[in-house]
Structures are given as C-alpha cells and as structure tokens.
Scaffold this motif. Sequence first.
Motif, mmCIF file in Angstrom:
data_model
loop_
_atom_site.group_PDB
_atom_site.id
_atom_site.type_symbol
_atom_site.label_atom_id
_atom_site.label_comp_id
_atom_site.label_asym_id
_atom_site.label_seq_id
_atom_site.Cartn_x
_atom_site.Cartn_y
_atom_site.Cartn_z
ATOM 1 N N GLU A 50 0.833 -1.210 0.000
ATOM 2 C CA GLU A 50 0.000 0.000 0.000
ATOM 3 C C GLU A 50 0.862 1.251 0.000
ATOM 4 O O GLU A 50 0.564 2.213 -0.705
ATOM 5 N N LEU A 53 2.391 1.671 -3.446
ATOM 6 C CA LEU A 53 1.375 2.073 -4.422
ATOM 7 C C LEU A 53 0.978 3.538 -4.246
ATOM 8 O O LEU A 53 0.657 4.223 -5.214
ATOM 9 N N SER A 54 1.020 4.019 -3.019
ATOM 10 C CA SER A 54 0.609 5.389 -2.726
ATOM 11 C C SER A 54 1.713 6.417 -2.933
ATOM 12 O O SER A 54 1.441 7.621 -2.975
ATOM 13 N N ARG A 57 1.803 9.910 -5.231
ATOM 14 C CA ARG A 57 0.407 10.144 -5.633
ATOM 15 C C ARG A 57 -0.084 11.377 -4.908
ATOM 16 O O ARG A 57 0.449 11.779 -3.875
ATOM 17 N N ILE A 63 -6.918 4.725 -2.646
ATOM 18 C CA ILE A 63 -6.340 3.426 -2.955
ATOM 19 C C ILE A 63 -7.408 2.360 -3.155
ATOM 20 O O ILE A 63 -7.276 1.486 -4.011
ATOM 21 N N ASN A 64 -8.487 2.411 -2.376
ATOM 22 C CA ASN A 64 -9.536 1.403 -2.521
ATOM 23 C C ASN A 64 -10.230 1.504 -3.874
ATOM 24 O O ASN A 64 -10.503 0.472 -4.504
#
Length: 99
Positions: A50, A53-54, A57, A63-64
């Motif tokens: 997570e 991925l973040s 950004r 994220i969801n």
Amino acid sequence: MPNYEALFEDENDIFSGTPKSKFFDAIRNANTQIVDDELDKIIEKYAIMELLLSENRSDDFDINRFLEQYLLNNSQKVEEMKKSLYIEFTGEVIQRLDS
C-alpha cells in the motif's frame, strides 16, 4: 513470486479442495503462534505494498477505488494470483509445522 498456475488445472484433484480451503485447513490445524507470525508477515507485506502504491500520488488518491478498478479490469489475473498466494502461504505454515 512463483506462479503455481499448473497446479490449478484440476485443483480439486491435487488438493482435495481449493488452494483457499487448504490454506484455511492448515491455519486451523497449526499452532496459534505459527499462524500469528504468518498472518503478521502477510499484513506487513500488504502495508508495504500500500505504501509503495501510494508513493508519489496526490493527497486525494483513493487506494480502494484504484484497487477496485484494477480488479474490474484484471479479474482473471487477480484470481490466479490469489490462488498462488494461498498456496505460498499454506506452504509457509506447513513448513513451520515441521520445524
């Protein structure tokens, strides 16, 4: 990450159940300390993914929503990866039972 796709051709024959059901069988029958440790490793990996991925950004990155969209566009790949992960995590639990 290994790909166990060849094992899925007839998963009921190889595992007498699905990779998911065998994972739950393994953790239900394992020592709670082993299960706690392995689940902690899974949560740690999830947290790292997570964060990765973040990175880079915007602050309003959801994220969801991103994950839901990815699932919609890649459901087959996601299902195959889930099966591989269930097999990997089951192996980790079983391996620790022998030690």
